[in-house]
Scaffold this active site. Structure first.
Site, PDB file in Angstrom:
ATOM      1  N   HIS A  26       0.849  -1.190   0.000  1.00 50.39           N
ATOM      2  CA  HIS A  26       0.000   0.000   0.000  1.00 50.39           C
ATOM      3  C   HIS A  26       0.884   1.239   0.000  1.00 50.39           C
ATOM      4  O   HIS A  26       2.059   1.199   0.385  1.00 50.39           O
ATOM      5  CB  HIS A  26      -0.943   0.009   1.208  1.00 50.39           C
ATOM      6  CG  HIS A  26      -0.241   0.161   2.532  1.00 50.39           C
ATOM      7  ND1 HIS A  26       0.044   1.379   3.099  1.00 50.39           N
ATOM      8  CD2 HIS A  26       0.251  -0.767   3.392  1.00 50.39           C
ATOM      9  CE1 HIS A  26       0.660   1.211   4.245  1.00 50.39           C
ATOM     10  NE2 HIS A  26       0.809  -0.086   4.455  1.00 50.39           N
ATOM     11  N   CYS A  27       0.313   2.347  -0.475  1.00 47.89           N
ATOM     12  CA  CYS A  27       1.013   3.635  -0.408  1.00 47.89           C
ATOM     13  C   CYS A  27       0.242   4.524   0.561  1.00 47.89           C
ATOM     14  O   CYS A  27      -0.442   4.021   1.450  1.00 47.89           O
ATOM     15  CB  CYS A  27       1.140   4.259  -1.801  1.00 47.89           C
ATOM     16  SG  CYS A  27      -0.444   4.537  -2.613  1.00 47.89           S
ATOM     17  N   VAL A  28       0.309   5.817   0.402  1.00 49.71           N
ATOM     18  CA  VAL A  28      -0.315   6.727   1.362  1.00 49.71           C
ATOM     19  C   VAL A  28      -1.833   6.636   1.331  1.00 49.71           C
ATOM     20  O   VAL A  28      -2.499   6.739   2.359  1.00 49.71           O
ATOM     21  CB  VAL A  28       0.133   8.183   1.087  1.00 49.71           C
ATOM     22  CG1 VAL A  28      -0.575   9.149   2.022  1.00 49.71           C
ATOM     23  CG2 VAL A  28       1.640   8.300   1.239  1.00 49.71           C
TER      24      VAL A  28
END
Length: 467
Positions: A26-28
Site C-alpha cells: 500500500h502507499c499513502v
C-alpha cells in the site's frame, strides 16, 4: 472513516477472493495489488463498498483508493484475512512487470526514471515562474517589479539561480535516477550526468552560435568538447551502459579490489563512449525528435493541439503519458520551452471540472459528492488519478466531457503559440510556469477547460438518467 473487518472482507470477495491476490502493498492512500486475474474483479460491487473511494488498473497493478490513514488499517486487516505477506513496492512493481508487454515495460522504465526527479523539476518551474513575475514587465505595471523596485533585483537573481539549477544539472538528476532503476550505483550515475555538463565543455546552448568548437584528439579521432545541457537521451543511454559495465565488473572483481577498480573503469569506459559515440548519436536523434514534434505542430497546429489536448487523459490510463515528460524536457533543452506541457495542465483542469460537476449530478449521493470535491481539488493541483479513476471513468460521460473540453482548450492555446519555459504544477497554478505574454490566451484556454467539461457533464447526465 473507521475501518471494519467486514468491509475489508467485502473488498477481498469483490477482487476475486484471496486466491486471486499475487502480491500486495500500500502507499499513502491506496492498496496496490498484483492480481492473478483482473477479469475476476467485480468493479461495481467493489466501488459500492463504503470504504472504497475508487479503483483502477495501471502498469500491471490493481489499485484501490481507500484514503490517507485508513489504508494502513485496511491493509493490516487484508493481510490477516488473506495471509498475504507485505511486499515492498519494488516487489509489487517486479511482479506487475512480468505481465507487461515490451512497450509497457519501456514506458514503465521511463516512468521509474522520471517520476522520482519530477518534484525537483516542478519546484524549479514554479520558482522560474516567480522570477518571471518579478523580472518581466506588463504584469502589474508597464515596467517590471525589479525595475520599479531595484531592491528586489538580487532576490530575483537568487530565485533564478535556485530555479535554474535543476535544469542546468538535469543530466545529473537523470543519471542518479536512471542508475537506481538500472541496478547500478546512483552516485556513479550522478557523476556521469555532471560529467556531461562539466564547465570545461562548450555549453550545448551555445553550440549553434559558437565561432570555434573545441576538440579532443583521441588516438587520431577528433571529438568535439561539447556538453549536453538540457539533453535527455545522451544521459539515458549512457546510464544504461554504465549500469551494465558496473554490474559486470562487480560480479568478476573480488570485493577487496572493487573500491579501487569498479568506479574508475566503469566511468572511464562510459565517459569515452559518451563523448565519442553515445552523445553525438543520441544528440542527433534528439534533434530529429524535436524537429518531428515541432514540425507536426508547425504544419497543422490546430489538429496537433486538438489531438494532443484530447488524447492526453486516455494516455494517462495506459501510463504512456510518462514518455512525454522526456519529450517536454528535450523540447525545453533544445528550443527553450515546451508547447506540450501547457496542454497537460489544461487536461488536468478539465478532469477536475468534470469531477466538480459530478458533485451537482450526484448531490444526493454523499460518498460520490465527497469524492468529487476532494478529487476535483486534487486534479486542479495537478494530480488527476483520483478524479479520473474514482469519478470520471466510473460514470464515463464526465471523462468524455473532460476530453472534449481539453481538446478545444488545447486547440486554442496551440493556435496562440503558448509555450512554457519550464514544467510546473499541472493545474490551476500552471500559469506561473508560462511566459506572461501568453497568459491571456492561456487563461482563455483555462476558462474553456473549466466551463466546457462542467456544462457537458451536466448535459450528458440528463441523457444518461433518461436511459
Amino acid at each position: 472513516m473507521s475501518v471494519n473487518r467486514e468491509s475489508v472482507r467485502e473488498i477481498i470477495e469483490a477482487i476475486g477472493g484471496k486466491e486471486n491476490i499475487n502480491t500486495a502493498t500500500h502507499c499513502v492512500t491506496r492498496l496496490r495489488l498484483v492480481l492473478n486475474d483482473e477479469s475476476l474483479v467485480d468493479k461495481e460491487r467493489l466501488e459500492n463498498i463504503d470504504l472504497v473511494k475508487g479503483s483502477f488498473s495501471t502498469n500491471g497493478q490493481f489499485q484501490i483508493v481507500i484514503g490517507q490513514g485508513t489504508v494502513d488499517k485496511a491493509y493490516k486487516i487484508l493481510a490477516e484475512e488473506t495471509g498475504v505477506q507485505e511486499a515492498s513496492k519494488d516487489d509489487v512493481k517486479n511482479a506487475a512487470a512480468e505481465k507487461m508487454n515490451p512497450l509497457q515495460r519501456a514506458v514503465k522504465t521511463l516512468a521509474d526514471i522520471f517520476i522520482p526527479i519530477l518534484p525537483a523539476i516542478v519546484t524549479a518551474g514554479l520558482l522560474m515562474g516567480i522570477n518571471n513575475i518579478l523580472t518581466q514587465g506588463g504584469i502589474f505595471m508597464e515596467e517590471s517589479v525589479v525595475e520599479a523596485f531595484p531592491q528586489w533585483a538580487d532576490i530575483a537573481s537568487i530565485i533564478n539561480l535556485i530555479a535554474n539549477t535543476a535544469f542546468v544539472f538535469l543530466p545529473g538528476l537523470i543519471g542518479w535516477s536512471a542508475l537506481t532503476r538500472f541496478g547500478g550505483s546512483p552516485l556513479f550515475g550522478m557523476v556521469l550526468g555532471l560529467m556531461l555538463v562539466h564547465p570545461d565543455l562548450l555549453n550545448a546552448w551555445g553550440y549553434g552560435s559558437a565561432e570555434e568548437i573545441p576538440t579532443w584528439n583521441l588516438f587520431g579521432l577528433t571529438v568535439e568538447k561539447v556538453g549536453y545541457q538540457g539533453q535527455v537521451l545522451p544521459i539515458l543511454v549512457a546510464s544504461w551502459v554504465l549500469a551494465k559495465i558496473e554490474i559486470w565488473l562487480r560480479k568478476r572483481i573480488p570485493d577487496a579490489f572493487q573500491l579501487l577498480t569498479v568506479a574508475p573503469i566503469s566511468l572511464l569506459i562510459t565517459g569515452f563512449l559518451a563523448f565519442t559515440v553515445i552523445g553525438p548519436i543520441t544528440f542527433t536523434i534528439g534533434g530529429w525528435l524535436v524537429d518531428g514534434v515541432t514540425g507536426i505542430f508547425d504544419a497543422v497546429p490546430a489538429i496537433g493541439g486538438l489531438i494532443y489536448g484530447g488524447l492526453y487523459a486516455p494516455l494517462v490510463i495506459t501510463g504512456m503519458h510518462h514518455t512525454f515528460l522526456a519529450v517536454d524536457l528535450q523540447l525545453i533543452g533544445s528550443i527553450g520551452g515546451t508547447f506540450l506541457w501547457p496542454m497537460v495542465a489544461l487536461s488536468n483542469i478539465a478532469q477536475g471540472a468534470a469531477a466538480f460537476a459530478m458533485m451537482i449530478v450526484e448531490r444526493n449521493n454523499e460518498k460520490v459528492k465527497g469524492l468529487a470535491v476532494s478529487s476535483g481539488v486534487s486534479a486542479w493541483l495537478g494530480v488527476t488519478e483520483p478524479a479520473m479513476f474514482g469519478v470520471n471513468l466510473r460514470y464515463r460521460y464526465p471523462f468524455i466531457a473532460a476530453i472534449i473540453g481539453s481538446a478545444i482548450a488545447g486547440l486554442i492555446i496551440t493556435l496562440g503559440d503558448v509555450i512554457a519555459p519550464s514544467i510546473g504544477v499541472g493545474g490551476i497554478p500552471a500559469f506561473f510556469s508560462i511566459e506572461n505574454n501568453y497568459w491571456p490566451v492561456f487563461f482563455i484556454g483555462m476558462g474553456v477547460a473549466i466551463v466546457v467539461p462542467a456544462l457537458l457533464t451536466l448535459l450528458f447526465s440528463k441523457f444518461s438518467k433518461a436511459k
